[in-house]
Design a protein around this motif. Structure first.
Motif, PDB file in Angstrom:
ATOM      1  N   LEU A 138     119.164  -1.593 102.318  1.00  0.00           N
ATOM      2  CA  LEU A 138     119.196  -1.699 103.774  1.00  0.00           C
ATOM      3  C   LEU A 138     120.003  -0.568 104.399  1.00  0.00           C
ATOM      4  CD1 LEU A 138     119.679  -5.562 104.188  1.00  0.00           C
ATOM      5  CD2 LEU A 138     117.601  -4.222 104.635  1.00  0.00           C
ATOM      6  N   ASP A 139     121.029  -0.137 103.665  1.00  0.00           N
ATOM      7  CA  ASP A 139     121.898   0.934 104.167  1.00  0.00           C
ATOM      8  C   ASP A 139     121.334   2.319 103.869  1.00  0.00           C
ATOM      9  OD1 ASP A 139     124.212   1.800 105.469  1.00  0.00           O
ATOM     10  OD2 ASP A 139     125.274   2.064 103.584  1.00  0.00           O
ATOM     11  N   GLY A 140     120.382   2.398 102.920  1.00  0.00           N
ATOM     12  CA  GLY A 140     119.840   3.699 102.532  1.00  0.00           C
ATOM     13  C   GLY A 140     120.841   4.546 101.770  1.00  0.00           C
ATOM     14  N   GLN A 141     121.816   3.879 101.137  1.00  0.00           N
ATOM     15  CA  GLN A 141     122.854   4.568 100.380  1.00  0.00           C
ATOM     16  C   GLN A 141     122.932   3.918  99.000  1.00  0.00           C
ATOM     17  OE1 GLN A 141     124.537   7.127 101.979  1.00  0.00           O
ATOM     18  NE2 GLN A 141     123.360   6.699 103.834  1.00  0.00           N
ATOM     19  N   PHE A 142     122.556   4.651  97.965  1.00  0.00           N
ATOM     20  CA  PHE A 142     122.529   4.097  96.608  1.00  0.00           C
ATOM     21  C   PHE A 142     123.669   4.706  95.795  1.00  0.00           C
ATOM     22  CE2 PHE A 142     118.305   3.981  98.386  1.00  0.00           C
ATOM     23  CZ  PHE A 142     117.930   2.661  98.166  1.00  0.00           C
ATOM     24  N   ARG A 143     124.436   3.827  95.165  1.00  0.00           N
ATOM     25  CA  ARG A 143     125.653   4.276  94.485  1.00  0.00           C
ATOM     26  C   ARG A 143     125.372   5.069  93.219  1.00  0.00           C
ATOM     27  NH1 ARG A 143     128.713  -1.391  94.378  1.00  0.00           N
ATOM     28  NH2 ARG A 143     126.711  -2.140  95.126  1.00  0.00           N
ATOM     29  N   ASP A 144     124.419   4.602  92.408  1.00  0.00           N
ATOM     30  CA  ASP A 144     124.252   5.192  91.073  1.00  0.00           C
ATOM     31  C   ASP A 144     122.832   4.922  90.588  1.00  0.00           C
ATOM     32  OD1 ASP A 144     124.504   6.122  88.506  1.00  0.00           O
ATOM     33  OD2 ASP A 144     126.099   4.750  87.903  1.00  0.00           O
ATOM     34  N   ILE A 145     122.087   5.978  90.314  1.00  0.00           N
ATOM     35  CA  ILE A 145     120.735   5.859  89.771  1.00  0.00           C
ATOM     36  C   ILE A 145     120.653   6.704  88.500  1.00  0.00           C
ATOM     37  CG2 ILE A 145     118.267   6.211  90.164  1.00  0.00           C
ATOM     38  CD1 ILE A 145     118.795   6.060  93.154  1.00  0.00           C
ATOM     39  N   ASP A 146     120.206   6.074  87.411  1.00  0.00           N
ATOM     40  CA  ASP A 146     120.034   6.782  86.139  1.00  0.00           C
ATOM     41  C   ASP A 146     118.550   7.005  85.864  1.00  0.00           C
ATOM     42  OD1 ASP A 146     122.689   7.078  85.510  1.00  0.00           O
ATOM     43  OD2 ASP A 146     122.789   5.274  84.275  1.00  0.00           O
ATOM     44  N   ILE A 147     118.221   8.199  85.369  1.00  0.00           N
ATOM     45  CA  ILE A 147     116.836   8.551  85.040  1.00  0.00           C
ATOM     46  C   ILE A 147     116.814   9.137  83.635  1.00  0.00           C
ATOM     47  CG2 ILE A 147     114.841   9.975  85.664  1.00  0.00           C
ATOM     48  CD1 ILE A 147     116.054  10.105  88.524  1.00  0.00           C
ATOM     49  N   ARG A 148     115.894   8.642  82.806  1.00  0.00           N
ATOM     50  CA  ARG A 148     115.683   9.168  81.454  1.00  0.00           C
ATOM     51  C   ARG A 148     114.195   9.398  81.259  1.00  0.00           C
ATOM     52  NH1 ARG A 148     119.399   7.884  77.252  1.00  0.00           N
ATOM     53  NH2 ARG A 148     117.632   7.365  75.920  1.00  0.00           N
ATOM     54  N   ALA A 149     113.844  10.561  80.689  1.00  0.00           N
ATOM     55  CA  ALA A 149     112.422  10.877  80.537  1.00  0.00           C
ATOM     56  C   ALA A 149     112.197  11.780  79.341  1.00  0.00           C
ATOM     57  CB  ALA A 149     111.892  11.558  81.804  1.00  0.00           C
ATOM     58  N   ARG A 150     110.986  11.745  78.822  1.00  0.00           N
ATOM     59  CA  ARG A 150     110.517  12.691  77.824  1.00  0.00           C
ATOM     60  C   ARG A 150     109.810  13.822  78.556  1.00  0.00           C
ATOM     61  NH1 ARG A 150     112.402  12.734  72.646  1.00  0.00           N
ATOM     62  NH2 ARG A 150     112.796  10.616  71.933  1.00  0.00           N
ATOM     63  N   ALA A 151     110.249  15.042  78.304  1.00  0.00           N
ATOM     64  CA  ALA A 151     109.703  16.183  79.022  1.00  0.00           C
ATOM     65  C   ALA A 151     109.225  17.253  78.050  1.00  0.00           C
ATOM     66  CB  ALA A 151     110.754  16.770  79.973  1.00  0.00           C
ATOM     67  N   VAL A 168     123.239   8.546  96.435  1.00  0.00           N
ATOM     68  CA  VAL A 168     121.900   8.979  96.849  1.00  0.00           C
ATOM     69  C   VAL A 168     121.649   8.489  98.272  1.00  0.00           C
ATOM     70  CG1 VAL A 168     119.435   8.858  96.339  1.00  0.00           C
ATOM     71  CG2 VAL A 168     121.098   8.882  94.468  1.00  0.00           C
ATOM     72  N   HIS A 169     121.230   9.394  99.159  1.00  0.00           N
ATOM     73  CA  HIS A 169     121.055   9.065 100.568  1.00  0.00           C
ATOM     74  C   HIS A 169     119.571   9.171 100.934  1.00  0.00           C
ATOM     75  CE1 HIS A 169     125.431   9.555 100.781  1.00  0.00           C
ATOM     76  NE2 HIS A 169     125.258  10.696 100.134  1.00  0.00           N
ATOM     77  N   ALA A 170     118.901   8.003 101.042  1.00  0.00           N
ATOM     78  CA  ALA A 170     117.474   8.001 101.389  1.00  0.00           C
ATOM     79  C   ALA A 170     117.048   6.593 101.764  1.00  0.00           C
ATOM     80  CB  ALA A 170     116.627   8.505 100.220  1.00  0.00           C
ATOM     81  N   PRO A 171     116.245   6.422 102.820  1.00  0.00           N
ATOM     82  CA  PRO A 171     115.702   5.099 103.135  1.00  0.00           C
ATOM     83  C   PRO A 171     114.831   4.606 101.991  1.00  0.00           C
ATOM     84  CG  PRO A 171     115.390   6.635 104.970  1.00  0.00           C
ATOM     85  CD  PRO A 171     115.829   7.450 103.789  1.00  0.00           C
ATOM     86  N   LEU A 172     115.018   3.345 101.595  1.00  0.00           N
ATOM     87  CA  LEU A 172     114.278   2.828 100.449  1.00  0.00           C
ATOM     88  C   LEU A 172     112.771   2.895 100.659  1.00  0.00           C
ATOM     89  CD1 LEU A 172     114.281   1.439  97.680  1.00  0.00           C
ATOM     90  CD2 LEU A 172     114.306  -0.759  98.880  1.00  0.00           C
ATOM     91  N   GLY A 173     112.304   2.558 101.852  1.00  0.00           N
ATOM     92  CA  GLY A 173     110.875   2.577 102.118  1.00  0.00           C
ATOM     93  C   GLY A 173     110.271   3.949 101.893  1.00  0.00           C
TER      94      GLY A 173
END
Length: 272
Positions: free
Chosen positions: A60-73, A91-96
């Motif tokens: 709702l705030d569009g402010q995410f504290r911590d996002i982890d991403i793991r991928a095979r590249a 991370v600063h972004a509206p969820l929608g």
């Protein structure tokens, strides 16, 4: 009795709220994962994890504290697939907009980027199928017996072991596939000013930390060392972060970097 019912009702509502919160996070993780896969042309969905509870409050705030991403590249300079990871702090972004793909440029307070080159890929890169990476030789002078072994995290000197092939018109050359015996070398692992990994074999190694190796005649020494010497271009970590550190850990070569107050491009998890 009515008071108990109220308590039970409140607990049920709290449990439902938790379930809904985790469900919203899981759906958002799935949507962002698909967008990252399509934008970065990955072979499979990356693993995306939104940390922090409650998730809905962050959304709702569009402010995410911590996002982890793991991928095979896939990289053009490294055969096979490598593991890339990115930890996004603040991370600063509206969820929608984020889950619908309406925004591709996202401001982030801090990005921790990492690349792991695993033993199979290292073997293909060096053209040494049984290549193994070990920690530094034990330093007996400090009383600890050294670190050694494949589970060690280190930078600087490392040990490489594998069976290499040399051209020989006479007898099988020790330390080659003709003799069937591996050879071990000491090598310097370093990150140069241009962000490339330099692995430079400096000497034949016969210590205890690596697999017992064949003796290499002096006449073949430089040829063998050349087989274990490589430059790996790692200038662009996930989201274009510059590498700052390289080390050998658990048989892998691990490259790390940190970017602060940056705007990441969600289409650049894997560099073109």
């Amino acid at each position: 009795m009515s008071f108990r019912r109220v308590i039970i009702g409140l607990l049920c509502l709290a449990g439902l709220a938790v379930v809904l919160d985790f469900g919203a996070a899981a759906y958002s993780e799935y949507r962002v994962s698909r967008l990252l896969r399509d934008g970065s042309d990955l072979g499979a969905d990356p693993e995306v994890t939104f940390h922090g509870f409650p998730f809905v409050a962050q959304a709702l705030d569009g402010q995410f504290r911590d996002i982890d991403i793991r991928a095979r590249a896939v990289r053009p300079d490294i055969p096979g697939e490598i593991l890339v990871e990115a930890g996004l702090i603040g991370v600063h972004a509206p969820l929608g907009d984020l889950v619908d793909g309406n925004v591709r440029k996202v401001p982030v307070d801090e990005v921790h980027a990492l690349m792991r080159i695993e033993p199979v890929e290292l073997g293909r890169l060096f053209k040494i199928p049984d290549l193994q990476v070990f920690g530094p030789p034990a330093d007996k002078s400090d009383g600890s017996g050294g670190s050694g072994g494949t589970g060690v995290t280190t930078s600087g000197p490392i040990i490489l072991t594998g069976t290499v092939s040399l051209t020989s018109d006479t007898n099988p050359v020790p330390g080659t596939s003709d003799s069937g015996k591996p050879v071990s070398v000491l090598a310097d692992l370093r990150l140069d000013a241009d962000g490339q990994i330099q692995i430079v074999a400096t000497d034949i190694y016969y210590g205890d930390e690596a697999t017992p190796a064949a003796m290499v005649p002096e006449v073949n020494r430089e040829l063998v060392l050349a087989k274990f010497t490589r430059t790996i271009d790692t200038r662009d970590l996930p989201f274009g972060v510059r590498p700052m550190k390289v080390e050998a850990s658990g048989g892998q070569i691990v490259v790390e970097g940190v970017g602060k107050n940056v705007t990441i491009d969600l289409d650049r998890l894997q560099q073109p």
